[in-house]
Design a protein around this motif. Structure first.
Motif, short mmCIF file in Angstrom:
data_model
loop_
_atom_site.label_atom_id
_atom_site.label_comp_id
_atom_site.label_asym_id
_atom_site.label_seq_id
_atom_site.Cartn_x
_atom_site.Cartn_y
_atom_site.Cartn_z
N SER A 229 0.82 -1.21 0.00
CA SER A 229 0.00 0.00 0.00
C SER A 229 0.86 1.27 0.00
CB SER A 229 -0.93 0.01 1.22
OG SER A 229 -0.22 0.30 2.42
N ILE A 230 2.09 1.15 0.47
CA ILE A 230 3.02 2.29 0.46
C ILE A 230 3.55 2.52 -0.95
CG2 ILE A 230 5.23 3.14 1.40
CD1 ILE A 230 2.94 3.00 3.46
N GLY A 231 3.57 1.46 -1.76
CA GLY A 231 4.07 1.57 -3.13
C GLY A 231 5.07 0.51 -3.52
N PHE A 232 5.55 -0.26 -2.54
CA PHE A 232 6.55 -1.29 -2.82
C PHE A 232 5.94 -2.47 -3.60
CE2 PHE A 232 8.29 0.56 1.16
CZ PHE A 232 9.57 0.88 0.72
N THR A 233 6.74 -3.06 -4.46
CA THR A 233 6.45 -4.38 -4.99
C THR A 233 7.12 -5.37 -4.04
OG1 THR A 233 6.38 -3.62 -7.27
CG2 THR A 233 6.79 -5.97 -6.92
N VAL A 234 6.35 -6.30 -3.49
CA VAL A 234 6.86 -7.17 -2.41
C VAL A 234 6.89 -8.62 -2.86
CG1 VAL A 234 6.55 -7.92 -0.03
CG2 VAL A 234 5.93 -5.57 -0.69
N VAL A 235 8.05 -9.24 -2.69
CA VAL A 235 8.21 -10.68 -2.90
C VAL A 235 8.27 -11.33 -1.52
CG1 VAL A 235 9.66 -12.52 -3.82
CG2 VAL A 235 9.43 -10.36 -5.08
N GLU A 236 7.34 -12.24 -1.25
CA GLU A 236 7.33 -12.96 0.03
C GLU A 236 8.20 -14.20 -0.13
OE1 GLU A 236 3.28 -13.57 1.39
OE2 GLU A 236 2.64 -11.74 0.35
N GLU A 237 9.47 -14.07 0.26
CA GLU A 237 10.48 -15.10 -0.02
C GLU A 237 10.60 -16.06 1.16
OE1 GLU A 237 12.40 -17.25 -1.97
OE2 GLU A 237 12.86 -15.39 -3.04
N GLU A 238 9.96 -17.22 1.03
CA GLU A 238 10.09 -18.26 2.06
C GLU A 238 11.35 -19.07 1.74
OE1 GLU A 238 7.45 -21.78 4.22
OE2 GLU A 238 6.49 -20.41 2.78
N TYR A 239 12.47 -18.52 2.13
CA TYR A 239 13.74 -18.99 1.58
C TYR A 239 14.21 -20.32 2.16
CZ TYR A 239 18.23 -18.64 -0.73
OH TYR A 239 19.31 -18.89 -1.53
N THR A 240 13.74 -20.69 3.35
CA THR A 240 14.18 -21.99 3.89
C THR A 240 13.71 -23.15 3.01
OG1 THR A 240 12.26 -22.05 5.37
CG2 THR A 240 14.33 -21.22 6.28
N LYS A 241 12.68 -22.94 2.19
CA LYS A 241 12.23 -24.00 1.28
C LYS A 241 13.22 -24.25 0.15
CE LYS A 241 7.21 -23.97 1.88
NZ LYS A 241 5.89 -23.82 1.20
N LYS A 242 14.12 -23.30 -0.09
CA LYS A 242 15.10 -23.43 -1.17
C LYS A 242 16.45 -23.94 -0.64
CE LYS A 242 13.02 -19.79 -4.01
NZ LYS A 242 13.23 -18.51 -4.73
N ILE A 243 16.50 -24.22 0.64
CA ILE A 243 17.74 -24.69 1.27
C ILE A 243 17.56 -26.14 1.68
CG2 ILE A 243 19.31 -24.33 3.22
CD1 ILE A 243 18.37 -21.40 3.26
N ALA A 244 18.57 -26.97 1.46
CA ALA A 244 18.49 -28.39 1.83
C ALA A 244 18.14 -28.53 3.31
CB ALA A 244 19.83 -29.08 1.55
N PRO A 245 17.21 -29.45 3.64
CA PRO A 245 16.76 -29.60 5.03
C PRO A 245 17.91 -29.80 6.03
CG PRO A 245 15.34 -30.86 3.57
CD PRO A 245 16.48 -30.35 2.73
N GLU A 246 18.93 -30.55 5.60
CA GLU A 246 20.04 -30.79 6.53
C GLU A 246 20.82 -29.51 6.82
OE1 GLU A 246 21.44 -32.19 2.37
OE2 GLU A 246 19.61 -32.24 3.60
#
Length: 264
Positions: A229-246
Motif C-alpha cells: 500500500s506504500i508503493g513497494f512491490t513485495v516478494v514474500e520469499e520463504e527462503y528456507t524452502k530453497k535450502i536443503a533440510p540438513e
C-alpha cells in the motif's frame, strides 16, 4: 550437570537482555564473543556467515528463550543467517561490479564489519542510539535525499516504531527506483492481521503481549500488503524452502520464515 549449565545460561542471558541497554550490550559483546567462540567450538552447528562451527549455539530471547540460535562467533540469529544466505545466493549484493549505495538501519554486529569492508558498496549505517551508526536519525524523519539508495536493510526495526506507516513512507522515499529493500520483522504467520494497542505502555505488559519490552505491535500476514500500500512491490520469499533440510538444521535457521524483499 550439562542440563543444569544450559538452564543457568538461559536464565543469565534472559536477565542480561532485559536489564542492560542495547548500546552497552553491543560494546560488551566485543569482549565476550571470542571467549564464547573458543569455549563452544565443535562440529554440530555452523554459522554460514563466517563458516565457523560449534558444539552448540547460545540461547536467546527476551521472553521465551530459544535454544541454539545465537552464533558465538558473529552473534547472528536465525534471521541474520537466513538473510546472509539469501543475499549471497540470490542477489549480486556481494558481487556487483557497479558500486551500490547501501543504507543499513540498526546495523547488526553479524554484518557490520563484513559490509564495512566490502569494496563494491558505499555503506552507511543509521540509528538513533546504536554506537555503530554513522548517522543518528529518526526513521520517521530521515535526513537523506529522495531516491538515494540502491539497497536498504531495515530488519527488526519497524516493530519498535509507533508510526510505522510514516517509517515505511520514508523508506520508500529514499529508495532508488529499481532499488531493493529488505525489511524483516518478527511476525506471527498464524495471525491474519497485525495487532497493536497504543494504550499499552508498561514494559512488562509489552513484553507479555508483544514479546519484547520495546515492541509496540505484533505483525500478521497483512504486513506484506501494508508495504504494498506504500508503493513497494513485495516478494514474500520463504527462503528456507530453497535450502536443503540438513543445512536448515546445520545453520540453525527458522523453518518457514519469510523474507520481505521490497522493490521500488
Amino acid at each position: 550437570m550439562c542440563n543444569l549449565v544450559k538452564s543457568l545460561m538461559k536464565k543469565l542471558f534472559k536477565i542480561i537482555l532485559n536489564t542492560i541497554p542495547r548500546p552497552i550490550l553491543i560494546r560488551l559483546s566485543y569482549v565476550a564473543r571470542p571467549i564464547l567462540a573458543f569455549i563452544l567450538k565443535g562440529t554440530t552447528f555452523t554459522d554460514p556467515i563466517d563458516g565457523r562451527s560449534f558444539k552448540s549455539f547460545l540461547p536467546y530471547g527476551y521472553g521465551n528463550q530459544r535454544n541454539n540460535v545465537l552464533s558465538p562467533s558473529t552473534l547472528s540469529l536465525e534471521r541474520h543467517r537466513l538473510l546472509w544466505l539469501y543475499l549471497n545466493n540470490e542477489t549480486d549484493f556481494f558481487t556487483s561490479l557497479e558500486k551500490k549505495q547501501v543504507l543499513h538501519f540498526a546495523p547488526e554486529q553479524a554484518f557490520y564489519k563484513l559490509f564495512r569492508n566490502q569494496k563494491n558498496i558505499n555503506y552507511t549505517t543509521t540509528d538513533l542510539f546504536s554506537p555503530l551508526a554513522d548517522v543518528k536519525a529518526d526513521i520517521c524523519n530521515l535526513p537523506f535525499a529522495d531516491n538515494s539508495y540502491d539497497v536498504i536493510l531495515c530488519n527488526h526495526v519497524l516493530e519498535h516504531i509507533p508510526d510505522d506507516t510514516k517509517a515505511m513512507q520514508e523508506l520508500y522515499r529514499i529508495l532508488k527506483p529499481g532499488g531493493m529493500g529488505i525489511f524483516q520483522i518478527p511476525q506471527d504467520l498464524n495471525r491474519e492481521t497485525t495487532f497493536s494497542d497504543d494504550s499499552i505502555t508498561n514494559q512488562k505488559e509489552r513484553a507479555a503481549i508483544f514479546g519484547q519490552y520495546d515492541h509496540v505491535r505484533i505483525y500478521g500476514r497483512d504486513y506484506f500488503d501494508k508495504l504494498r500500500s506504500i508503493g513497494f512491490t513485495v516478494v514474500e520469499e520463504e527462503y528456507t524452502k530453497k535450502i536443503a533440510p540438513e543445512l536448515v538444521e546445520k545453520y540453525c535457521l527458522a523453518k518457514g520464515e519469510i523474507i520481505p524483499v521490497c522493490f521500488k
